[in-house]
Design a protein around this motif. Structure first.
Motif, mmCIF file in Angstrom:
data_model
loop_
_atom_site.group_PDB
_atom_site.id
_atom_site.type_symbol
_atom_site.label_atom_id
_atom_site.label_comp_id
_atom_site.label_asym_id
_atom_site.label_seq_id
_atom_site.Cartn_x
_atom_site.Cartn_y
_atom_site.Cartn_z
ATOM 1 N N ALA A 194 33.621 43.484 45.907
ATOM 2 C CA ALA A 194 32.385 44.276 45.873
ATOM 3 C C ALA A 194 31.274 43.547 45.129
ATOM 4 C CB ALA A 194 32.656 45.626 45.222
ATOM 5 N N SER A 195 31.673 42.669 44.199
ATOM 6 C CA SER A 195 30.678 41.902 43.443
ATOM 7 C C SER A 195 30.197 40.671 44.195
ATOM 8 C CB SER A 195 31.281 41.468 42.094
ATOM 9 O OG SER A 195 31.620 42.589 41.312
ATOM 10 N N GLY A 196 30.813 40.407 45.353
ATOM 11 C CA GLY A 196 30.331 39.300 46.177
ATOM 12 C C GLY A 196 31.264 38.125 46.301
ATOM 13 N N VAL A 197 32.474 38.209 45.758
ATOM 14 C CA VAL A 197 33.416 37.095 45.877
ATOM 15 C C VAL A 197 33.926 37.016 47.310
ATOM 16 C CG1 VAL A 197 35.655 36.206 45.148
ATOM 17 C CG2 VAL A 197 34.099 37.184 43.467
ATOM 18 N N GLU A 198 33.897 35.816 47.851
ATOM 19 C CA GLU A 198 34.374 35.582 49.212
ATOM 20 C C GLU A 198 35.507 34.553 49.181
ATOM 21 O OE1 GLU A 198 31.055 34.357 51.507
ATOM 22 O OE2 GLU A 198 30.019 36.294 51.386
ATOM 23 N N PRO A 199 36.326 34.497 50.256
ATOM 24 C CA PRO A 199 37.405 33.514 50.303
ATOM 25 C C PRO A 199 36.886 32.096 50.055
ATOM 26 C CG PRO A 199 37.685 35.108 52.060
ATOM 27 C CD PRO A 199 36.357 35.409 51.431
ATOM 28 N N GLY A 200 37.551 31.397 49.162
ATOM 29 C CA GLY A 200 37.155 30.030 48.828
ATOM 30 C C GLY A 200 36.263 29.924 47.613
ATOM 31 N N ASP A 201 35.711 31.050 47.143
ATOM 32 C CA ASP A 201 34.857 31.006 45.956
ATOM 33 C C ASP A 201 35.695 30.713 44.713
ATOM 34 O OD1 ASP A 201 32.600 31.526 47.368
ATOM 35 O OD2 ASP A 201 32.464 33.651 46.835
ATOM 36 N N ARG A 202 35.052 30.119 43.729
ATOM 37 C CA ARG A 202 35.696 29.832 42.447
ATOM 38 C C ARG A 202 35.137 30.789 41.397
ATOM 39 N NH1 ARG A 202 34.462 25.153 45.074
ATOM 40 N NH2 ARG A 202 36.199 23.726 45.495
ATOM 41 N N VAL A 203 36.039 31.412 40.658
ATOM 42 C CA VAL A 203 35.652 32.405 39.657
ATOM 43 C C VAL A 203 36.068 31.916 38.273
ATOM 44 C CG1 VAL A 203 35.876 34.796 38.893
ATOM 45 C CG2 VAL A 203 35.946 34.256 41.340
ATOM 46 N N ALA A 204 35.108 31.787 37.377
ATOM 47 C CA ALA A 204 35.403 31.327 36.018
ATOM 48 C C ALA A 204 35.825 32.505 35.150
ATOM 49 C CB ALA A 204 34.170 30.653 35.412
ATOM 50 N N ILE A 205 36.883 32.302 34.380
ATOM 51 C CA ILE A 205 37.354 33.313 33.439
ATOM 52 C C ILE A 205 37.403 32.684 32.057
ATOM 53 C CG2 ILE A 205 39.218 34.873 32.787
ATOM 54 C CD1 ILE A 205 40.166 34.884 35.640
ATOM 55 N N MET A 206 36.683 33.276 31.118
ATOM 56 C CA MET A 206 36.792 32.859 29.720
ATOM 57 C C MET A 206 37.417 34.006 28.946
ATOM 58 S SD MET A 206 33.924 31.938 26.825
ATOM 59 C CE MET A 206 33.585 30.255 27.312
ATOM 60 N N ALA A 207 38.628 33.804 28.492
ATOM 61 C CA ALA A 207 39.333 34.848 27.755
ATOM 62 C C ALA A 207 40.548 34.249 27.088
ATOM 63 C CB ALA A 207 39.749 35.982 28.692
ATOM 64 N N GLY A 208 41.009 34.910 26.039
ATOM 65 C CA GLY A 208 42.242 34.494 25.404
ATOM 66 C C GLY A 208 43.431 34.907 26.263
ATOM 67 N N THR A 209 44.603 34.383 25.938
ATOM 68 C CA THR A 209 45.807 34.720 26.678
ATOM 69 C C THR A 209 46.135 36.197 26.493
ATOM 70 O OG1 THR A 209 46.656 32.494 26.342
ATOM 71 C CG2 THR A 209 48.241 34.173 26.999
ATOM 72 N N SER A 210 46.243 36.910 27.586
ATOM 73 C CA SER A 210 46.510 38.344 27.526
ATOM 74 C C SER A 210 46.953 38.821 28.900
ATOM 75 C CB SER A 210 45.251 39.108 27.103
ATOM 76 O OG SER A 210 44.238 38.968 28.089
ATOM 77 N N TYR A 211 47.450 40.050 28.951
ATOM 78 C CA TYR A 211 47.826 40.604 30.246
ATOM 79 C C TYR A 211 46.599 40.776 31.133
ATOM 80 C CZ TYR A 211 49.152 43.869 33.862
ATOM 81 O OH TYR A 211 49.333 44.469 35.083
ATOM 82 N N ALA A 212 45.461 41.136 30.538
ATOM 83 C CA ALA A 212 44.236 41.301 31.325
ATOM 84 C C ALA A 212 43.874 40.003 32.043
ATOM 85 C CB ALA A 212 43.093 41.757 30.416
ATOM 86 N N TRP A 213 44.102 38.878 31.361
ATOM 87 C CA TRP A 213 43.825 37.576 31.976
ATOM 88 C C TRP A 213 44.728 37.378 33.199
ATOM 89 C CZ3 TRP A 213 45.007 33.045 34.043
ATOM 90 C CH2 TRP A 213 44.073 32.006 33.993
ATOM 91 N N ILE A 214 46.026 37.682 33.035
ATOM 92 C CA ILE A 214 46.983 37.526 34.135
ATOM 93 C C ILE A 214 46.571 38.396 35.320
ATOM 94 C CG2 ILE A 214 49.381 37.924 34.836
ATOM 95 C CD1 ILE A 214 50.166 37.334 31.915
#
Length: 380
Positions: A85-105
């Protein structure tokens, strides 16, 4: 490769080399046929289909809470829908900055489920590193929660400058600080440890700037001050906020939504939780000059209290390790064993510096250093 004397080529298998360079290339046929719609996220769906009630994860929130395979799959699916819904399409790269957690997984799996690829960014990365990673990877979506982080990084730069000033005021501008440091910590004795081939100082001088990082950090760790990990932060936060309620609200918002700032504050708290100013006061008594002792240790005590107070004001928590129950148990289970080592080290240092040449005294100092450094895990 072009054919020339001294070269050879094997087309399948595959090795290519010549007298100047060597390159290896291997090709292995797929063991399993995968459809175009399959990726790692499929594992969440498969587990839920095979064993819906299987406890895949446990998350600590006051107590350990189980997360079943079905709950995990449903959470991944919901997050994936949000990404799409935010606009991610197949093949897009999504950056995640977060500490190790279940939410990250969960978010990592959701990116795959949406057809994207995750670009992990460590919260400890500098602003320039983050900018380079995002630009080089072509990541399209900011999932930090802050949108434009330029203002946030500018605020942290201002706070860092204030912290450096406060730190330098103690270390470089306080008369007698070097004498206090040398007397109240085992820095002189650390040079006897077999921990490297280089001397503790770069030059035979009395300047702090010539001391190598490991003995500097280790000395303050062994004396339970942990000074390099926190000193100046309380003053910096207090000065930056001042009487401005909006600035305090800004820092609280960063702490609530920005993994980078959460990690900064968590690292600060972890180091401070291992400090013990009661034991540090005992080390300070190794300083013969009472006026010097009161002047320097007094500043350390004041800044420690200020930093704890500002940590609570920004995070809303008085407990330094509120967000890491496992570390809290680990740290405080070790402390009863550390205190005797600290008191023993103080007495041995006093005897050694008074001229006691018993080899067991010197050996005892080194053994207590070893034990404390191993248990504290922030020894430099």
């Amino acid at each position: 490769m072009g054919e020339r004397p001294g070269s050879y080529e094997v087309s399948e298998g595959s090795v290519s080399a010549d007298t100047h360079t060597a390159a290896r290339e291997f090709a292995v046929p797929l063991e399993v046929e995968l459809g175009e719609e399959h990726n790692l996220a499929r594992l969440a769906w498969r587990r839920a289909e095979q064993d819906p009630d299987h406890v895949s994860f446990e998350v600590f929130d006051q107590t350990w809470q189980p997360i079943t395979a079905t709950e995990h799959r449903d959470g991944v699916a919901a997050a994936a829908k949000g990404l799409i819904a935010s606009g991610v399409e197949p093949g897009d790269r999504v950056a995640i900055m977060a500490g190790t957690s279940y939410a990250w997984i969960q978010l990592d799996c959701a990116v795959w489920a949406a057809g994207g690829a995750t670009v992990p960014i460590y919260p400890s990365s500098s602003a320039s590193q983050v900018e380079w990673i995002v630009r080089d990877s072509g990541a399209l979506l900011d999932v930090e929660g802050l949108g434009d982080t330029a203002a946030a990084y500018a605020h942290l730069d201002e706070i860092a400058a204030l912290a450096r000033t406060a730190y330098a005021e103690l270390v470089h501008d306080t008369p007698g600080f070097v004498d206090y440091f040398k007397a109240s910590t085992p820095v002189a004795e650390i040079g006897d440890l077999n921990i490297g081939s280089r001397p503790a100082s770069r030059k035979p001088t009395e300047q702090i700037s010539d001391l190598r990082a490991i003995p500097w950090v280790m000395s303050w760790s062994l004396s339970r001050v942990m000074l390099p990990g926190w000193y100046g932060t309380g003053t910096a936060l207090e000065q930056w906020v001042g009487e401005d309620a909006e600035r305090l609200a800004t820092l609280r918002d960063y702490y609530a939504r920005w993994p980078f700032f959460q990690t900064v504050m968590s690292n600060l708290a972890q180091v401070m939780a291992k400090s013990d100013l009661g034991i540090a006061e005992r080390y300070s008594r190794l300083v013969d000059d009472e006026a010097l002792r009161e002047r320097v240790f007094g500043k350390i005590v004041d800044e420690h209290a200020r930093t704890v107070r500002m940590f609570a004001a920004v995070t809303g928590h008085d407990d330094l390790l509120w967000d890491n129950a496992a570390l809290k148990r680990s740290v405080f289970n070790r402390f009863p064993y550390l205190e005797p080592l600290n008191h023993l080290q103080i007495e041995l240092l006093r005897r050694y510096r008074a001229g006691d040449e018993d080899p067991q005294v010197r050996r005892g100092i080194l053994l207590t250093m070893n034990g404390l450094a191993t248990a504290l895990r922030n020894s430099g």
